[in-house]
Design a protein around this motif. Structure first.
Motif, short mmCIF file in Angstrom:
data_model
loop_
_atom_site.label_atom_id
_atom_site.label_comp_id
_atom_site.label_asym_id
_atom_site.label_seq_id
_atom_site.Cartn_x
_atom_site.Cartn_y
_atom_site.Cartn_z
N LYS A 184 0.82 -1.21 0.00
CA LYS A 184 0.00 0.00 0.00
C LYS A 184 0.86 1.26 0.00
O LYS A 184 0.62 2.21 0.76
N GLY A 185 1.89 1.23 -0.83
CA GLY A 185 2.75 2.39 -0.98
C GLY A 185 3.90 2.47 0.01
O GLY A 185 4.76 3.34 -0.10
N VAL A 186 3.93 1.56 1.00
CA VAL A 186 4.98 1.57 2.02
C VAL A 186 6.01 0.50 1.68
O VAL A 186 5.67 -0.65 1.46
N ARG A 187 7.29 0.91 1.64
CA ARG A 187 8.37 -0.03 1.35
C ARG A 187 8.77 -0.73 2.65
O ARG A 187 9.41 -0.14 3.52
N ARG A 188 8.38 -2.00 2.76
CA ARG A 188 8.64 -2.77 3.98
C ARG A 188 9.60 -3.91 3.69
O ARG A 188 9.62 -4.46 2.59
N LEU A 189 10.39 -4.28 4.67
CA LEU A 189 11.33 -5.38 4.50
C LEU A 189 10.62 -6.70 4.76
O LEU A 189 9.81 -6.82 5.69
N ALA A 190 10.93 -7.70 3.92
CA ALA A 190 10.25 -8.99 4.01
C ALA A 190 11.09 -10.08 3.36
O ALA A 190 12.06 -9.81 2.66
N SER A 191 10.70 -11.32 3.60
CA SER A 191 11.34 -12.46 2.93
C SER A 191 10.42 -12.88 1.78
O SER A 191 9.79 -13.93 1.84
N ASN A 192 10.35 -12.02 0.76
CA ASN A 192 9.37 -12.27 -0.29
C ASN A 192 9.96 -12.85 -1.57
O ASN A 192 9.28 -12.96 -2.58
N GLY A 193 11.23 -13.24 -1.54
CA GLY A 193 11.79 -13.99 -2.65
C GLY A 193 12.21 -13.20 -3.87
O GLY A 193 12.64 -13.78 -4.86
N THR A 194 12.12 -11.87 -3.83
CA THR A 194 12.56 -11.08 -4.97
C THR A 194 14.04 -10.73 -4.80
O THR A 194 14.72 -11.27 -3.93
N THR A 195 14.55 -9.81 -5.61
CA THR A 195 15.96 -9.44 -5.53
C THR A 195 16.31 -8.97 -4.12
O THR A 195 15.66 -8.09 -3.57
N PRO A 196 17.34 -9.54 -3.50
CA PRO A 196 17.71 -9.17 -2.13
C PRO A 196 18.05 -7.69 -2.00
O PRO A 196 18.57 -7.07 -2.94
N LEU A 197 17.77 -7.14 -0.85
CA LEU A 197 18.10 -5.75 -0.56
C LEU A 197 19.61 -5.61 -0.35
O LEU A 197 20.19 -6.27 0.49
N GLU A 198 20.23 -4.74 -1.13
CA GLU A 198 21.65 -4.44 -0.96
C GLU A 198 21.78 -3.24 -0.02
O GLU A 198 21.14 -2.22 -0.22
N PHE A 199 22.61 -3.36 1.01
CA PHE A 199 22.78 -2.24 1.93
C PHE A 199 24.20 -2.15 2.42
O PHE A 199 25.01 -3.07 2.30
N VAL A 200 24.49 -0.99 3.02
CA VAL A 200 25.81 -0.66 3.51
C VAL A 200 25.69 -0.21 4.97
O VAL A 200 24.67 0.34 5.37
N PHE A 201 26.73 -0.46 5.75
CA PHE A 201 26.78 0.02 7.13
C PHE A 201 27.36 1.42 7.16
O PHE A 201 28.41 1.69 6.55
N TYR A 202 26.68 2.32 7.87
CA TYR A 202 27.15 3.70 8.02
C TYR A 202 27.33 4.02 9.51
O TYR A 202 26.48 3.66 10.33
N LYS A 203 28.40 4.72 9.84
CA LYS A 203 28.57 5.17 11.21
C LYS A 203 27.45 6.13 11.56
O LYS A 203 26.91 6.82 10.72
N LEU A 204 27.11 6.17 12.84
CA LEU A 204 26.04 7.08 13.28
C LEU A 204 26.40 8.52 12.99
O LEU A 204 27.55 8.95 13.16
#
Length: 206
Positions: A184-204
């Motif tokens: 419903k327009g909200v990007r939520r994290l899930a185990s939905n089997g599509t392309t995995p989310l690529e992310f990076v760690f950032y210092k606070l």
């Protein structure tokens, strides 16, 4: 073979290759080692918006436990602690069981902040990442994997997998890639089997 199918098969090959790799120390966007059980921001490689955060409001409705979301325009994000399970090492490592949380709750919602997936094989909302779980439980068991085809090879990026069998006593199940599901327009994290989310760690950001 259909071009899209070929791409998908190639992507699966890269994931299999990544999983076969040895454990490695996780690094942040600047190349420095990521500390175990210490707060960081996580988000896209570009670092320009899209940081991951906890929210207690979805479509103008209060929710408890919290939901884990990504706002493409958000340059703040929440603080997340990645904590290795049964391991007192100083730095995070890939392919090691861990829990993800934001420390103690800071709102009226008294549920824990540990990321939780109730049923990784189910459809939304059961496969969406919320909070409220217990540390070292099958619903809160994750691992980090080097992203197989990084957007920028010069920046260490990762994907997250939910691995219920690694921490639980139930039936043996595979690990499930964490990706973005638009609800419903909200990007939520899930185990939905599509392309995995690529992310990076950032210092606070102070």
């Amino acid at each position: 073979m259909n071009p899209s199918l070929v791409s998908y098969v190639v992507f699966l090959f890269f994931i299999a290759t990544a999983l076969a790799a040895k454990q490695e120390i996780v690094k942040d966007s600047t190349g420095k080692k990521v500390l175990n059980d210490v707060p960081y921001h996580i988000g896209p490689v570009s670092g320009k918006g899209g940081l991951i955060k906890l929210t207690d409001t979805i479509n103008n409705k209060k929710v408890c436990p919290f939901n884990v979301v990504q706002n493409p325009n958000d340059e703040v994000g929440s603080e997340f602690e990645f904590t290795l399970i049964s391991n007192r090492e100083k730095y995070l490592k890939t392919l090691w069981n861990l829990g993800v949380s934001s420390g103690y709750p800071k709102s009226k919602c008294e549920k824990s902040t540990f990321w939780t997936i109730l049923d990784a094989e189910a459809k939304p909302p059961l496969n969406l990442i919320t909070t409220g779980g217990r540390f070292e439980d099958e619903t809160t068991c994750f691992q980090l994997v080097n992203y197989p085809k990084p957007t920028n090879p010069k920046v260490p990026s990762y994907m997250l997998q939910h691995c219920p069998s690694n921490c639980g006593d139930g039936p043996q199940l595979p690990c499930y890639n964490v990706s973005v599901y638009v609800d419903k327009g909200v990007r939520r994290l899930a185990s939905n089997g599509t392309t995995p989310l690529e992310f990076v760690f950032y210092k606070l950001r102070k």
